[in-house]
Scaffold this motif. Sequence first.
Motif, mmCIF file in Angstrom:
data_model
loop_
_atom_site.group_PDB
_atom_site.id
_atom_site.type_symbol
_atom_site.label_atom_id
_atom_site.label_comp_id
_atom_site.label_asym_id
_atom_site.label_seq_id
_atom_site.Cartn_x
_atom_site.Cartn_y
_atom_site.Cartn_z
ATOM 1 N N ASP A 43 0.649 -0.950 -0.168
ATOM 2 C CA ASP A 43 0.070 0.033 -0.035
ATOM 3 C C ASP A 43 0.979 1.157 0.071
ATOM 4 O OD1 ASP A 43 -2.284 -1.761 0.237
ATOM 5 O OD2 ASP A 43 -2.762 -0.863 1.945
ATOM 6 N N ALA A 44 1.897 1.439 0.610
ATOM 7 C CA ALA A 44 2.788 2.190 0.840
ATOM 8 C C ALA A 44 3.396 2.800 -0.874
ATOM 9 C CB ALA A 44 3.520 1.845 1.808
ATOM 10 N N THR A 45 3.956 1.121 -1.124
ATOM 11 C CA THR A 45 4.283 2.257 -2.399
ATOM 12 C C THR A 45 3.832 1.712 -3.808
ATOM 13 O OG1 THR A 45 5.584 -0.657 -2.285
ATOM 14 C CG2 THR A 45 6.930 0.702 -0.987
ATOM 15 N N GLY A 46 2.944 1.487 -3.552
ATOM 16 C CA GLY A 46 2.070 0.987 -5.101
ATOM 17 C C GLY A 46 2.133 -0.402 -6.118
ATOM 18 N N ASP A 47 2.769 -1.216 -5.188
ATOM 19 C CA ASP A 47 3.411 -2.072 -5.585
ATOM 20 C C ASP A 47 2.873 -3.787 -5.113
ATOM 21 O OD1 ASP A 47 4.742 -4.798 -6.390
ATOM 22 O OD2 ASP A 47 6.809 -3.797 -5.791
ATOM 23 N N LEU A 72 11.311 -4.205 0.641
ATOM 24 C CA LEU A 72 10.665 -4.363 1.976
ATOM 25 C C LEU A 72 11.422 -4.981 2.869
ATOM 26 C CD1 LEU A 72 8.629 -4.487 4.452
ATOM 27 C CD2 LEU A 72 7.899 -6.288 3.247
ATOM 28 N N THR A 73 12.208 -5.573 1.917
ATOM 29 C CA THR A 73 13.450 -6.317 3.327
ATOM 30 C C THR A 73 14.461 -5.058 3.402
ATOM 31 O OG1 THR A 73 12.971 -8.747 1.861
ATOM 32 C CG2 THR A 73 14.699 -9.128 2.639
ATOM 33 N N LEU A 74 15.298 -4.415 2.695
ATOM 34 C CA LEU A 74 15.677 -3.644 2.432
ATOM 35 C C LEU A 74 15.412 -2.905 3.732
ATOM 36 C CD1 LEU A 74 18.371 -2.001 1.560
ATOM 37 C CD2 LEU A 74 16.763 -1.266 -0.280
ATOM 38 N N SER A 75 14.201 -2.575 3.685
ATOM 39 C CA SER A 75 14.303 -1.372 4.519
ATOM 40 C C SER A 75 13.910 -1.888 6.208
ATOM 41 C CB SER A 75 12.621 -0.814 4.271
ATOM 42 O OG SER A 75 11.296 -1.953 4.668
ATOM 43 N N LEU A 76 13.439 -2.454 6.217
ATOM 44 C CA LEU A 76 14.196 -3.696 7.806
ATOM 45 C C LEU A 76 15.306 -3.076 8.201
ATOM 46 C CD1 LEU A 76 12.359 -6.948 7.698
ATOM 47 C CD2 LEU A 76 11.223 -5.248 8.757
ATOM 48 N N ALA A 77 16.741 -2.597 7.077
ATOM 49 C CA ALA A 77 17.710 -2.207 7.638
ATOM 50 C C ALA A 77 17.740 -0.890 8.585
ATOM 51 C CB ALA A 77 19.509 -2.070 6.341
#
Length: 159
Positions: A43-47, A72-77
């Motif tokens: 929802d946040a990214t439109g993907d 999403l996995t990257l953003s967890l950094a």
Amino acid sequence: MSTAIYNTAYFDSVASVLAAVGTELGATDWVSVTQERINTFADATGDHQWIHVDPERARTGPFGACVAHGYLTLSLANLFLPELVSYQRLKLGVNYGCDKVRFPALVRVGSRLRGRGLVLAAEPVKGDGVQVTVRVSVEIEGMDKPGCVVDTISRLYFE
């Protein structure tokens, strides 16, 4: 997620960051990748690609279940970094960017992830600061390959 912090490294000066090059930062607590987390990210990214948000279709797809977005996995950094390192006496810290992002393994819904860190590099920057590169590996519980490996770059200015 538990509020316990494991293996947190503490730095309080440019010199302490410079001296930390090569330091392993340990691992964070585990975080669950739920379908709700994936849907919120969609929802946040439109993907809204079906491999992420349509459990029925994904079950018969190439991965056998919904998978988390790579980003999403990257953003967890960003979630894991404060568990890996803490800066005392910090006036200002800014995210300067990332080098070399890779997604070696898929992250399926229901997986548990944690971050593991390594201080790769540090160098003084203008204005009495330091630029530090921390590699964050997003490990998947029970898997040999991580879901993401990213070299994060921060600029730090201490009191």
